[in-house]
Design an enzyme around this catalytic site. Sequence first.
Site, PDB file in Angstrom:
ATOM      1  N   GLY A  28       5.947  -2.114   3.796  1.00  0.00           N
ATOM      2  CA  GLY A  28       5.655  -2.628   5.199  1.00  0.00           C
ATOM      3  C   GLY A  28       5.940  -4.168   5.141  1.00  0.00           C
ATOM      4  O   GLY A  28       6.931  -4.545   4.184  1.00  0.00           O
TER       5      GLY A  28
ATOM      6  N   GLY B 268       0.881  -1.362   0.072  1.00  0.00           N
ATOM      7  CA  GLY B 268      -0.151   0.003   0.050  1.00  0.00           C
ATOM      8  C   GLY B 268       0.848   1.126   0.257  1.00  0.00           C
ATOM      9  O   GLY B 268       1.711   1.216   0.624  1.00  0.00           O
TER      10      GLY B 268
ATOM     11  N   ARG C 191     -24.660   7.389  12.581  1.00  0.00           N
ATOM     12  CA  ARG C 191     -24.256   7.357  11.008  1.00  0.00           C
ATOM     13  C   ARG C 191     -22.929   6.787  10.749  1.00  0.00           C
ATOM     14  O   ARG C 191     -22.070   7.298  11.461  1.00  0.00           O
ATOM     15  CB  ARG C 191     -24.179   8.875  10.546  1.00  0.00           C
ATOM     16  CG  ARG C 191     -25.856   9.283  10.472  1.00  0.00           C
ATOM     17  CD  ARG C 191     -26.464   8.989   9.188  1.00  0.00           C
ATOM     18  NE  ARG C 191     -27.726   9.326   9.182  1.00  0.00           N
ATOM     19  CZ  ARG C 191     -28.799   9.182   9.792  1.00  0.00           C
ATOM     20  NH1 ARG C 191     -28.829   8.231  10.585  1.00  0.00           N
ATOM     21  NH2 ARG C 191     -30.100  10.091   9.550  1.00  0.00           N
TER      22      ARG C 191
ATOM     23  N   ARG D 254      -5.516  -2.153   8.946  1.00  0.00           N
ATOM     24  CA  ARG D 254      -5.613  -3.605   8.686  1.00  0.00           C
ATOM     25  C   ARG D 254      -5.646  -4.376   9.971  1.00  0.00           C
ATOM     26  O   ARG D 254      -6.900  -4.279  10.584  1.00  0.00           O
ATOM     27  CB  ARG D 254      -3.910  -3.774   8.050  1.00  0.00           C
ATOM     28  CG  ARG D 254      -4.102  -5.240   7.297  1.00  0.00           C
ATOM     29  CD  ARG D 254      -2.776  -5.870   6.757  1.00  0.00           C
ATOM     30  NE  ARG D 254      -2.648  -4.759   5.704  1.00  0.00           N
ATOM     31  CZ  ARG D 254      -2.956  -5.263   4.278  1.00  0.00           C
ATOM     32  NH1 ARG D 254      -3.620  -6.255   3.929  1.00  0.00           N
ATOM     33  NH2 ARG D 254      -2.634  -4.439   3.446  1.00  0.00           N
TER      34      ARG D 254
END
Length: 347
Positions: free
Chosen positions: A130, A39, A272, A199
Amino acid sequence: MFKLVYDETNVPDKAPNYDNIDKETVEPVKRIAVLTSGGDAPGMNAAIRSIVRTGINSGFEVFGITRGYHGLWKGEISQITTRDVSEKLQRGGTFLMTARSKTMMELEGQIKAARMLEVYGIDALVVIGGDGSYKGARALARLGVPVIGIPGTIDNDIASTEYTIGYDTSMNTAMEAIDKLRDTASSHERCSVIEVMGRHAGYIALNVAIATGAECLLIPEVPYDFDRDVIRTILDGRNKGKRHYIVIVAEGAGNATEIAEKIEAATGIEARPTILGHLQRGGSPTLRDRTMATLMSAHAIDCIKEKRFNRLVVLQNGKITDVDIEEGLAMKKTISQEEIDKFNLLS
Ligand code: F6P
């Protein structure tokens, strides 16, 4: 030039530790290559820029590999100049682009990647990414490729280091969004349930919850009792006169939409959900990410100059240093219970 392990049936289970190797016997480094993988994270461009500039100014030829390990397999490798990295420091994303790669988990893909580096005469590879990207780098190191890892992920979930590039920017982005959500939650006396990235880790969620004065925090590292930790906290707040409620949920701990539905059903308070998602991965890096990216990358070049390969650049006790890639990947990270306890005292 490095020597590859050609016996594919007998790849060592540990990368060589250059601290135990006589540096006189290690060939001088001429060409280095850099890639970003996994990512993207704000500050990756600053890291590439620093690798290119400190690398060239240290006498190396620097090559950029596009699309992470995917580009490496295809030979997407070209030389970068100091001019190529101008105007990159302040930009989000990674101009080398990135990709997630399952094939790099298999020996076939690892050998293909190592051979391509050999074809291009690359003496050392810098991987910015990562844990998953580091595993790919470790596999290459075991095959004989000298590597250096620089921690680049918004999640801050790499055990060997206190800081990963992109973490600060992503938290600031989330904080600004949550401040805005608080305004509208307050006007409507609603509960705003906000899902943040991370994650399997709750670092972004914990810090953002502290920084935004959230009522509830749900993270994967800490088991929670929904009735006690969410419903009662919200109702106690209402009974004390609160007009709005912020619930931060790390993506690994639950789903904002389901949690909002459960809160509304149990309390009668309108709830919400907002999933911040990839918004947190973009944007111009903060000062912290620019400086950490720049200095960690300059440290990576120091390691290469000293022929200290197979290292991960880390922040430990607030100082930039490096650890052996095998040791770094074997470490486990724990979230600060002290900070969680302090958060719990605040709502
Ligand atoms: O590792 C960074 C990260 O943004 C995680 O927080 C998130 O779970 C994941 O990447 C999302 O991955 P992708 O961009 O592949 O959907």
